[in-house]
Motif scaffolding. Structure first.
Motif, PDB file in Angstrom:
ATOM      1  N   MET A   1     -14.093 -28.533 -40.582  1.00 37.08           N
ATOM      2  CA  MET A   1     -14.850 -27.465 -41.714  1.00 37.08           C
ATOM      3  C   MET A   1     -14.687 -28.395 -42.782  1.00 37.08           C
ATOM      4  SD  MET A   1     -14.752 -23.635 -42.337  1.00 37.08           S
ATOM      5  CE  MET A   1     -15.053 -23.005 -44.040  1.00 37.08           C
ATOM      6  N   GLN A   2     -15.841 -28.692 -43.626  1.00 40.16           N
ATOM      7  CA  GLN A   2     -15.714 -29.713 -44.758  1.00 40.16           C
ATOM      8  C   GLN A   2     -16.719 -28.821 -45.553  1.00 40.16           C
ATOM      9  OE1 GLN A   2     -16.966 -33.204 -43.560  1.00 40.16           O
ATOM     10  NE2 GLN A   2     -15.222 -33.637 -42.559  1.00 40.16           N
ATOM     11  N   ASP A   3     -16.362 -29.097 -47.136  1.00 38.30           N
ATOM     12  CA  ASP A   3     -17.251 -28.778 -47.982  1.00 38.30           C
ATOM     13  C   ASP A   3     -18.447 -29.771 -48.255  1.00 38.30           C
ATOM     14  OD1 ASP A   3     -16.369 -31.016 -49.570  1.00 38.30           O
ATOM     15  OD2 ASP A   3     -15.087 -29.909 -51.033  1.00 38.30           O
ATOM     16  N   ALA A   4     -19.149 -29.491 -49.406  1.00 39.03           N
ATOM     17  CA  ALA A   4     -20.455 -30.361 -49.597  1.00 39.03           C
ATOM     18  C   ALA A   4     -20.198 -31.820 -49.734  1.00 39.03           C
ATOM     19  CB  ALA A   4     -21.485 -29.603 -50.636  1.00 39.03           C
ATOM     20  N   LEU A   5     -19.050 -32.205 -50.247  1.00 34.49           N
ATOM     21  CA  LEU A   5     -18.762 -33.517 -50.426  1.00 34.49           C
ATOM     22  C   LEU A   5     -17.778 -34.147 -49.256  1.00 34.49           C
ATOM     23  CD1 LEU A   5     -17.423 -33.126 -54.093  1.00 34.49           C
ATOM     24  CD2 LEU A   5     -19.711 -33.895 -53.318  1.00 34.49           C
ATOM     25  N   GLY A   6     -17.392 -33.475 -48.140  1.00 35.22           N
ATOM     26  CA  GLY A   6     -16.752 -33.951 -46.998  1.00 35.22           C
ATOM     27  C   GLY A   6     -15.439 -33.836 -47.197  1.00 35.22           C
TER      28      GLY A   6
END
Length: 107
Positions: A1-6
């Motif tokens: 699980m990552q945010d929009a920036l990886g």
């Protein structure tokens, strides 16, 4: 699980909590809102946040629940799922604003 920036959002061996502001519209009278982690390839805890239509109000309220106990390994297909089930009535709507995931020990 990552945010929009990886950047990773979930680290191994860490308890996580989820905080979300939730509400409903005036016509919603049935159904359940779920917020939880899901990975088809690995066993994940049951839904962290389960809110029924009758628990919610028409104004936003902040709810907090344990998202997961420490995971020894993070599944590569891990997702944050937000969905409603239990057949919400026609024209009924759940509202979710500002979901925050954080380590339980560091709110």
């Amino acid at each position: 699980m990552q945010d929009a920036l990886g950047a990773p959002r979930i680290q191994a061996n860490t308890d996580y909590t989820v905080r979300a502001r939730c509400a409903r519209n005036a016509t919603l009278s049935q159904g359940t809102l779920h917020i939880h982690l899901y990975g088809a390839s690995g066993a994940i805890t049951p839904p962290a946040c389960k809110l029924t239509a009758t628990q919610l109000t028409t104004t936003y309220v902040e709810y907090t629940a344990q998202l997961t106990a420490p995971l020894t390994t993070i599944p590569s297909d891990l997702l944050l799922r937000v969905y409603a089930d239990g057949t919400p009535n026609q024209n009924g709507q759940f509202y979710v604003d500002c979901i925050e995931i954080f380590p339980t020990a560091q709110p």
